[in-house]
Design a protein around this motif. Structure first.
Motif, PDB file in Angstrom:
ATOM      1  N   ARG A   1       0.789  -1.028  -0.047  1.00 33.33           N
ATOM      2  CA  ARG A   1      -0.034   0.061  -0.136  1.00 33.33           C
ATOM      3  C   ARG A   1       0.900   1.167   0.126  1.00 33.33           C
ATOM      4  O   ARG A   1       0.456   2.399  -0.465  1.00 33.33           O
ATOM      5  CB  ARG A   1      -1.111   0.034   1.200  1.00 33.33           C
ATOM      6  CG  ARG A   1      -2.024  -1.114   1.142  1.00 33.33           C
ATOM      7  CD  ARG A   1      -2.794  -1.015   2.424  1.00 33.33           C
ATOM      8  NE  ARG A   1      -1.951  -1.426   3.485  1.00 33.33           N
ATOM      9  CZ  ARG A   1      -2.277  -1.536   4.778  1.00 33.33           C
ATOM     10  NH1 ARG A   1      -3.656  -1.284   5.210  1.00 33.33           N
ATOM     11  NH2 ARG A   1      -1.573  -2.010   5.530  1.00 33.33           N
TER      12      ARG A   1
ATOM     13  N   ARG B   1       3.482   1.690  -1.903  1.00 29.84           N
ATOM     14  CA  ARG B   1       4.026   2.243  -3.338  1.00 29.84           C
ATOM     15  C   ARG B   1       3.084   2.615  -3.999  1.00 29.84           C
ATOM     16  O   ARG B   1       1.941   2.552  -4.111  1.00 29.84           O
ATOM     17  CB  ARG B   1       4.378   0.568  -3.811  1.00 29.84           C
ATOM     18  CG  ARG B   1       5.491   0.114  -3.157  1.00 29.84           C
ATOM     19  CD  ARG B   1       5.943  -1.212  -3.609  1.00 29.84           C
ATOM     20  NE  ARG B   1       6.826  -1.950  -2.737  1.00 29.84           N
ATOM     21  CZ  ARG B   1       7.544  -3.001  -2.899  1.00 29.84           C
ATOM     22  NH1 ARG B   1       7.281  -3.671  -3.911  1.00 29.84           N
ATOM     23  NH2 ARG B   1       8.455  -3.468  -2.223  1.00 29.84           N
ATOM     24  N   VAL B   2       3.637   3.639  -4.933  1.00 29.11           N
ATOM     25  CA  VAL B   2       2.815   4.196  -6.079  1.00 29.11           C
ATOM     26  C   VAL B   2       3.780   4.168  -7.384  1.00 29.11           C
ATOM     27  O   VAL B   2       4.782   4.666  -7.413  1.00 29.11           O
ATOM     28  CB  VAL B   2       2.675   5.787  -5.737  1.00 29.11           C
ATOM     29  CG1 VAL B   2       1.973   6.561  -6.431  1.00 29.11           C
ATOM     30  CG2 VAL B   2       1.815   5.645  -4.190  1.00 29.11           C
TER      31      VAL B   2
ATOM     32  N   VAL C   1       4.180   6.326 -10.848  1.00 27.85           N
ATOM     33  CA  VAL C   1       4.033   7.395 -11.444  1.00 27.85           C
ATOM     34  C   VAL C   1       4.493   7.219 -12.705  1.00 27.85           C
ATOM     35  O   VAL C   1       5.455   6.762 -13.243  1.00 27.85           O
ATOM     36  CB  VAL C   1       4.378   8.579 -10.799  1.00 27.85           C
ATOM     37  CG1 VAL C   1       3.410   8.847  -9.653  1.00 27.85           C
ATOM     38  CG2 VAL C   1       5.769   8.744 -10.441  1.00 27.85           C
TER      39      VAL C   1
ATOM     40  N   VAL D   1      -0.408   9.653 -11.566  1.00 27.75           N
ATOM     41  CA  VAL D   1      -0.357   8.425 -10.781  1.00 27.75           C
ATOM     42  C   VAL D   1      -1.155   7.399 -11.472  1.00 27.75           C
ATOM     43  O   VAL D   1      -2.163   7.676 -12.277  1.00 27.75           O
ATOM     44  CB  VAL D   1      -1.170   8.797  -9.497  1.00 27.75           C
ATOM     45  CG1 VAL D   1      -1.408   7.517  -8.863  1.00 27.75           C
ATOM     46  CG2 VAL D   1      -0.868  10.008  -8.622  1.00 27.75           C
TER      47      VAL D   1
ATOM     48  N   VAL E   1      -2.431   3.279 -11.513  1.00 27.73           N
ATOM     49  CA  VAL E   1      -3.046   2.054 -10.710  1.00 27.73           C
ATOM     50  C   VAL E   1      -3.021   0.913 -11.458  1.00 27.73           C
ATOM     51  O   VAL E   1      -3.300   0.968 -12.746  1.00 27.73           O
ATOM     52  CB  VAL E   1      -4.761   2.615 -10.401  1.00 27.73           C
ATOM     53  CG1 VAL E   1      -4.788   3.733  -9.329  1.00 27.73           C
ATOM     54  CG2 VAL E   1      -5.333   2.891 -11.412  1.00 27.73           C
TER      55      VAL E   1
ATOM     56  N   TRP F   1      -1.094  -1.063 -16.094  1.00 23.00           N
ATOM     57  CA  TRP F   1      -1.416   0.035 -15.299  1.00 23.00           C
ATOM     58  C   TRP F   1      -2.174   0.980 -16.054  1.00 23.00           C
ATOM     59  O   TRP F   1      -2.038   0.891 -17.414  1.00 23.00           O
ATOM     60  CB  TRP F   1      -0.115   0.720 -15.208  1.00 23.00           C
ATOM     61  CG  TRP F   1       0.982   0.016 -14.098  1.00 23.00           C
ATOM     62  CD1 TRP F   1       1.547  -1.391 -14.479  1.00 23.00           C
ATOM     63  CD2 TRP F   1       0.775  -0.005 -12.576  1.00 23.00           C
ATOM     64  NE1 TRP F   1       2.153  -1.934 -13.325  1.00 23.00           N
ATOM     65  CE2 TRP F   1       1.949  -1.120 -12.220  1.00 23.00           C
ATOM     66  CE3 TRP F   1       0.365   0.740 -11.768  1.00 23.00           C
ATOM     67  CZ2 TRP F   1       2.135  -1.346 -11.087  1.00 23.00           C
ATOM     68  CZ3 TRP F   1       0.744   0.522 -10.352  1.00 23.00           C
ATOM     69  CH2 TRP F   1       1.611  -0.357 -10.014  1.00 23.00           C
TER      70      TRP F   1
ATOM     71  N   GLN G   1      -4.762   7.039 -13.000  1.00 17.77           N
ATOM     72  CA  GLN G   1      -5.664   7.266 -11.829  1.00 17.77           C
ATOM     73  C   GLN G   1      -6.844   8.411 -12.293  1.00 17.77           C
ATOM     74  O   GLN G   1      -6.350   9.530 -12.569  1.00 17.77           O
ATOM     75  CB  GLN G   1      -5.334   7.353 -10.669  1.00 17.77           C
ATOM     76  CG  GLN G   1      -6.323   7.509  -9.674  1.00 17.77           C
ATOM     77  CD  GLN G   1      -5.679   7.499  -8.284  1.00 17.77           C
ATOM     78  OE1 GLN G   1      -4.462   7.258  -8.149  1.00 17.77           O
ATOM     79  NE2 GLN G   1      -6.494   7.741  -7.193  1.00 17.77           N
TER      80      GLN G   1
END
Length: 76
Positions: free
Chosen positions: A49, A51-52, A54, A63, A65, A72, A75
């Motif tokens: 949770r 980690r993102v 970009v 961002v 998702v 991917w 978002q």
């Protein structure tokens, strides 16, 4: 710190052990970089949770998702 202070005085090996033990009992603590859950084997405490993904396009951070099929997307 308050939990460790109940056991020993700062600067002692007993205090360091009590502080470590108290930190290892942290579960689901919201922080600036994610949700922290510590354990004796995980002193970082961050899971997926934190980690993102970009993508930078034209100087703008977007961002991303992960969706069901493992790809991917942006978002909304």
């Amino acid at each position: 710190m308050p939990v460790a202070l109940k056991t020993a005085q700062p600067g002692t090996p007993e205090f360091r052990a009590a502080l470590r033990d108290a930190l290892e009992k942290i579960h689901e603590l919201p922080g600036a970089h994610g949700i922290f859950t510590m354990s004796p084997t995980d002193h970082l405490g961050l899971d997926q949770r934190g980690r993102v993904m970009v993508k930078i396009e034209n100087g703008t951070w977007n961002v991303m998702v992960k969706i069901e099929n493992g790809t991917w997307k942006y978002q909304p």
